[in-house]
Design a protein around this motif. Sequence first.
Motif, PDB file in Angstrom:
ATOM      1  N   ASP A  27       1.282 -10.875   3.544  1.00 40.66           N
ATOM      2  CA  ASP A  27       2.685 -10.610   3.863  1.00 40.66           C
ATOM      3  C   ASP A  27       3.488 -10.835   2.589  1.00 40.66           C
ATOM      4  O   ASP A  27       3.658 -11.967   2.134  1.00 40.66           O
ATOM      5  CB  ASP A  27       3.151 -11.546   4.971  1.00 40.66           C
ATOM      6  N   VAL A  28       3.955  -9.741   1.997  1.00 43.39           N
ATOM      7  CA  VAL A  28       4.689  -9.824   0.733  1.00 43.39           C
ATOM      8  C   VAL A  28       6.186  -9.622   0.925  1.00 43.39           C
ATOM      9  O   VAL A  28       6.900  -9.334  -0.029  1.00 43.39           O
ATOM     10  CB  VAL A  28       4.124  -8.807  -0.292  1.00 43.39           C
ATOM     11  N   ARG A  39       6.412   1.424   1.718  1.00 47.64           N
ATOM     12  CA  ARG A  39       5.253   0.577   1.381  1.00 47.64           C
ATOM     13  C   ARG A  39       5.063  -0.481   2.459  1.00 47.64           C
ATOM     14  O   ARG A  39       6.019  -0.927   3.100  1.00 47.64           O
ATOM     15  CB  ARG A  39       5.408  -0.071   0.016  1.00 47.64           C
ATOM     16  N   LEU A  40       3.827  -0.847   2.669  1.00 44.05           N
ATOM     17  CA  LEU A  40       3.519  -1.858   3.681  1.00 44.05           C
ATOM     18  C   LEU A  40       3.864  -3.242   3.148  1.00 44.05           C
ATOM     19  O   LEU A  40       3.477  -3.594   2.040  1.00 44.05           O
ATOM     20  CB  LEU A  40       2.032  -1.795   4.042  1.00 44.05           C
ATOM     21  N   HIS A  47       0.822  -1.194   0.000  1.00 44.07           N
ATOM     22  CA  HIS A  47       0.000   0.000   0.000  1.00 44.07           C
ATOM     23  C   HIS A  47       0.860   1.249   0.000  1.00 44.07           C
ATOM     24  O   HIS A  47       1.667   1.439   0.869  1.00 44.07           O
ATOM     25  CB  HIS A  47      -0.914   0.018   1.219  1.00 44.07           C
ATOM     26  N   LEU A  48       0.666   2.096  -0.954  1.00 45.34           N
ATOM     27  CA  LEU A  48       1.211   3.437  -0.983  1.00 45.34           C
ATOM     28  C   LEU A  48       0.299   4.208  -1.894  1.00 45.34           C
ATOM     29  O   LEU A  48      -0.554   4.933  -1.437  1.00 45.34           O
ATOM     30  CB  LEU A  48       2.656   3.433  -1.471  1.00 45.34           C
ATOM     31  N   GLN A  63      -6.652  -2.332   2.088  1.00 46.89           N
ATOM     32  CA  GLN A  63      -6.906  -1.365   3.152  1.00 46.89           C
ATOM     33  C   GLN A  63      -5.583  -0.676   3.458  1.00 46.89           C
ATOM     34  O   GLN A  63      -4.537  -1.298   3.397  1.00 46.89           O
ATOM     35  CB  GLN A  63      -7.430  -2.067   4.403  1.00 46.89           C
ATOM     36  N   ASP A  64      -5.615   0.548   3.776  1.00 48.34           N
ATOM     37  CA  ASP A  64      -4.381   1.294   4.008  1.00 48.34           C
ATOM     38  C   ASP A  64      -3.909   1.138   5.446  1.00 48.34           C
ATOM     39  O   ASP A  64      -3.700   2.122   6.151  1.00 48.34           O
ATOM     40  CB  ASP A  64      -4.611   2.767   3.676  1.00 48.34           C
ATOM     41  N   ARG A  65      -3.755  -0.111   5.870  1.00 48.66           N
ATOM     42  CA  ARG A  65      -3.293  -0.333   7.241  1.00 48.66           C
ATOM     43  C   ARG A  65      -2.490  -1.620   7.333  1.00 48.66           C
ATOM     44  O   ARG A  65      -2.729  -2.585   6.626  1.00 48.66           O
ATOM     45  CB  ARG A  65      -4.459  -0.351   8.217  1.00 48.66           C
TER      46      ARG A  65
END
Length: 192
Positions: free
Chosen positions: A142-143, A163-164, A5-6, A188-190
Amino acid sequence: MPVAHLTQTDIRRAGLALAAGSAAVAVLAGCTSGPAEKKPVATTSASPSASADPQAAVKAEVAAVYRSYWDAQVKAFAKADVRDTGLEKYAFDSAYADALADVAGMKVRGDVMTGAPVLTPQVTAINLDQEPKKASITDCLDVTNWKVVDATTGAERPLPAERLKRSVTNFEARTVGGKWMITSAEPQDRSC
Protein backbone atom coordinates in the motif's frame (compact mmCIF):
# COMPACT_ATOMS: atom_id res chain seq x y z
CA MET A 1 11.55 -1.69 -6.13
CA PRO A 2 8.00 -1.78 -7.43
CA VAL A 3 5.36 0.36 -5.81
CA ALA A 4 2.60 0.91 -8.33
CA HIS A 5 1.47 -0.78 -11.49
CA LEU A 6 0.94 0.79 -14.88
CA THR A 7 4.08 0.43 -16.94
CA GLN A 8 7.49 -0.75 -15.82
CA THR A 9 8.69 2.87 -15.97
CA ASP A 10 5.84 4.04 -13.75
CA ILE A 11 6.51 1.18 -11.36
CA ARG A 12 10.19 2.02 -11.06
CA ARG A 13 9.52 5.76 -10.84
CA ALA A 14 7.13 5.33 -7.96
CA GLY A 15 9.82 3.54 -5.98
CA LEU A 16 9.66 0.59 -3.87
CA ALA A 17 10.43 -5.04 5.74
CA LEU A 18 6.45 -7.96 8.25
CA ALA A 19 8.16 -6.71 11.02
CA ALA A 20 7.25 -10.12 11.83
CA GLY A 21 8.66 -10.74 15.15
CA SER A 22 8.40 -14.22 16.36
CA ALA A 23 5.58 -14.90 18.75
CA ALA A 24 7.13 -15.98 22.00
CA VAL A 25 5.72 -18.83 23.96
CA ALA A 26 6.07 -18.07 27.65
CA VAL A 27 5.44 -20.55 30.37
CA LEU A 28 5.39 -19.10 33.82
CA ALA A 29 5.61 -21.69 36.55
CA GLY A 30 4.28 -20.84 39.96
CA CYS A 31 6.16 -21.73 43.10
CA THR A 32 4.70 -23.59 46.01
CA SER A 33 5.28 -22.46 49.54
CA GLY A 34 4.14 -25.68 51.12
CA PRO A 35 2.42 -28.94 50.41
CA ALA A 36 -1.09 -27.57 51.05
CA GLU A 37 -0.65 -24.42 48.92
CA LYS A 38 -0.49 -24.60 45.14
CA LYS A 39 -0.24 -21.57 42.96
CA PRO A 40 -1.74 -21.74 39.49
CA VAL A 41 0.55 -22.09 36.52
CA ALA A 42 -0.09 -19.45 33.90
CA THR A 43 0.69 -20.32 30.32
CA THR A 44 0.39 -18.68 26.97
CA SER A 45 0.64 -20.86 23.95
CA ALA A 46 1.28 -20.22 20.32
CA SER A 47 -1.67 -20.35 18.01
CA PRO A 48 -2.45 -23.82 16.66
CA SER A 49 -1.25 -22.85 13.18
CA ALA A 50 2.06 -21.50 14.50
CA SER A 51 2.76 -24.55 16.63
CA ALA A 52 1.71 -26.89 13.82
CA ASP A 53 4.05 -25.18 11.33
CA PRO A 54 7.55 -26.65 11.64
CA GLN A 55 8.86 -23.77 9.49
CA ALA A 56 7.40 -21.00 11.66
CA ALA A 57 10.79 -19.85 12.99
CA VAL A 58 12.28 -19.70 9.49
CA LYS A 59 9.24 -17.83 8.18
CA ALA A 60 9.60 -15.31 11.01
CA GLU A 61 13.29 -14.87 10.19
CA VAL A 62 12.52 -14.33 6.47
CA ALA A 63 9.76 -11.89 7.35
CA ALA A 64 12.10 -9.92 9.62
CA VAL A 65 14.68 -9.68 6.81
CA TYR A 66 11.91 -8.53 4.48
CA ARG A 67 10.91 -5.79 6.92
CA SER A 68 14.54 -4.68 7.27
CA TYR A 69 14.89 -4.65 3.48
CA TRP A 70 11.96 -2.25 3.27
CA ASP A 71 13.25 -0.10 6.14
CA ALA A 72 16.54 0.29 4.26
CA GLN A 73 14.76 1.14 1.00
CA VAL A 74 12.59 3.77 2.67
CA LYS A 75 15.77 5.40 4.03
CA ALA A 76 17.45 5.24 0.60
CA PHE A 77 14.45 6.71 -1.25
CA ALA A 78 14.03 9.43 1.38
CA LYS A 79 17.46 10.83 0.53
CA ALA A 80 18.05 9.38 -2.98
CA ASP A 81 21.19 7.68 -1.68
CA VAL A 82 21.83 4.11 -0.53
CA ARG A 83 24.82 4.99 1.61
CA ASP A 84 24.34 4.36 5.33
CA THR A 85 20.97 2.67 4.83
CA GLY A 86 22.05 -0.97 5.33
CA LEU A 87 20.41 -2.02 2.07
CA GLU A 88 23.39 -4.22 1.19
CA LYS A 89 22.67 -6.32 4.29
CA TYR A 90 19.17 -7.28 3.12
CA ALA A 91 19.07 -7.04 -0.70
CA PHE A 92 21.02 -9.17 -3.14
CA ASP A 93 21.07 -9.93 -6.85
CA SER A 94 18.35 -8.15 -8.86
CA ALA A 95 16.64 -6.74 -5.74
CA TYR A 96 19.83 -4.86 -4.89
CA ALA A 97 20.59 -3.85 -8.49
CA ASP A 98 17.03 -2.60 -9.01
CA ALA A 99 17.14 -0.54 -5.82
CA LEU A 100 20.46 1.01 -6.84
CA ALA A 101 19.06 1.88 -10.28
CA ASP A 102 15.86 3.31 -8.82
CA VAL A 103 17.72 5.47 -6.32
CA ALA A 104 20.15 6.68 -9.01
CA GLY A 105 17.20 7.59 -11.25
CA MET A 106 15.56 9.52 -8.45
CA LYS A 107 18.78 11.40 -7.76
CA VAL A 108 19.11 12.37 -11.44
CA ARG A 109 15.49 13.58 -11.54
CA GLY A 110 15.91 15.46 -8.25
CA ASP A 111 13.28 13.36 -6.47
CA VAL A 112 12.99 11.79 -3.04
CA MET A 113 10.15 9.96 -1.35
CA THR A 114 8.32 10.90 1.81
CA GLY A 115 6.26 8.64 4.02
CA ALA A 116 6.48 4.87 3.80
CA PRO A 117 4.59 1.96 2.30
CA VAL A 118 2.30 -0.17 4.43
CA LEU A 119 3.28 -3.83 4.25
CA THR A 120 1.17 -6.93 4.81
CA PRO A 121 3.48 -9.72 3.65
CA GLN A 122 3.06 -13.44 3.99
CA VAL A 123 5.87 -15.95 3.60
CA THR A 124 4.12 -18.33 1.22
CA ALA A 125 6.82 -20.94 0.56
CA ILE A 126 10.06 -22.14 2.12
CA ASN A 127 12.51 -24.64 0.63
CA LEU A 128 15.14 -25.75 3.12
CA ASP A 129 16.12 -28.92 1.21
CA GLN A 130 18.62 -27.23 -1.09
CA GLU A 131 21.48 -24.75 -0.97
CA PRO A 132 20.87 -21.92 -1.13
CA LYS A 133 17.66 -22.17 0.86
CA LYS A 134 14.78 -20.28 -0.76
CA ALA A 135 11.60 -18.52 0.30
CA SER A 136 8.71 -16.75 -1.42
CA ILE A 137 6.86 -13.75 -0.01
CA THR A 138 3.63 -12.21 -1.26
CA ASP A 139 2.73 -8.73 -0.14
CA CYS A 140 -0.10 -6.30 -0.66
CA LEU A 141 1.94 -3.11 -0.92
CA ASP A 142 0.00 0.00 0.00
CA VAL A 143 1.83 3.07 -1.28
CA THR A 144 -1.00 5.50 -0.67
CA ASN A 145 1.11 7.57 1.76
CA TRP A 146 4.50 7.04 0.11
CA LYS A 147 4.93 10.05 -2.14
CA VAL A 148 7.48 11.04 -4.78
CA VAL A 149 8.41 14.68 -4.19
CA ASP A 150 10.83 17.22 -5.61
CA ALA A 151 13.92 17.09 -3.39
CA THR A 152 14.35 20.87 -3.50
CA THR A 153 10.81 22.20 -3.22
CA GLY A 154 9.01 19.30 -1.55
CA ALA A 155 6.26 19.51 -4.17
CA GLU A 156 4.59 16.18 -4.84
CA ARG A 157 5.32 14.76 -8.29
CA PRO A 158 2.25 13.78 -10.25
CA LEU A 159 1.91 10.07 -10.97
CA PRO A 160 -0.65 8.48 -13.29
CA ALA A 161 -4.09 8.64 -11.68
CA GLU A 162 -4.89 5.08 -12.72
CA ARG A 163 -1.84 3.55 -11.04
CA LEU A 164 -2.57 1.02 -8.35
CA LYS A 165 -1.97 2.28 -4.82
CA ARG A 166 -2.49 -1.17 -3.28
CA SER A 167 -1.05 -3.97 -5.34
CA VAL A 168 0.18 -7.55 -5.06
CA THR A 169 3.93 -8.04 -5.38
CA ASN A 170 5.83 -11.30 -5.11
CA PHE A 171 9.31 -11.37 -3.62
CA GLU A 172 11.95 -14.08 -3.56
CA ALA A 173 14.54 -14.56 -0.84
CA ARG A 174 17.44 -16.93 -0.49
CA THR A 175 20.35 -17.58 1.79
CA VAL A 176 23.64 -15.92 0.91
CA GLY A 177 26.47 -17.16 3.09
CA GLY A 178 23.90 -18.65 5.46
CA LYS A 179 21.98 -15.36 5.81
CA TRP A 180 18.54 -14.64 4.32
CA MET A 181 18.40 -11.84 1.73
CA ILE A 182 15.72 -10.53 -0.63
CA THR A 183 16.73 -11.33 -4.23
CA SER A 184 13.88 -10.20 -6.47
CA ALA A 185 10.55 -8.41 -6.66
CA GLU A 186 7.87 -9.15 -9.24
CA PRO A 187 4.86 -6.82 -9.32
CA GLN A 188 1.56 -8.39 -10.25
CA ASP A 189 -0.86 -6.33 -12.28
CA ARG A 190 -3.68 -6.61 -9.78
CA SER A 191 -5.05 -4.72 -6.86
CA CYS A 192 -5.39 -6.16 -3.35
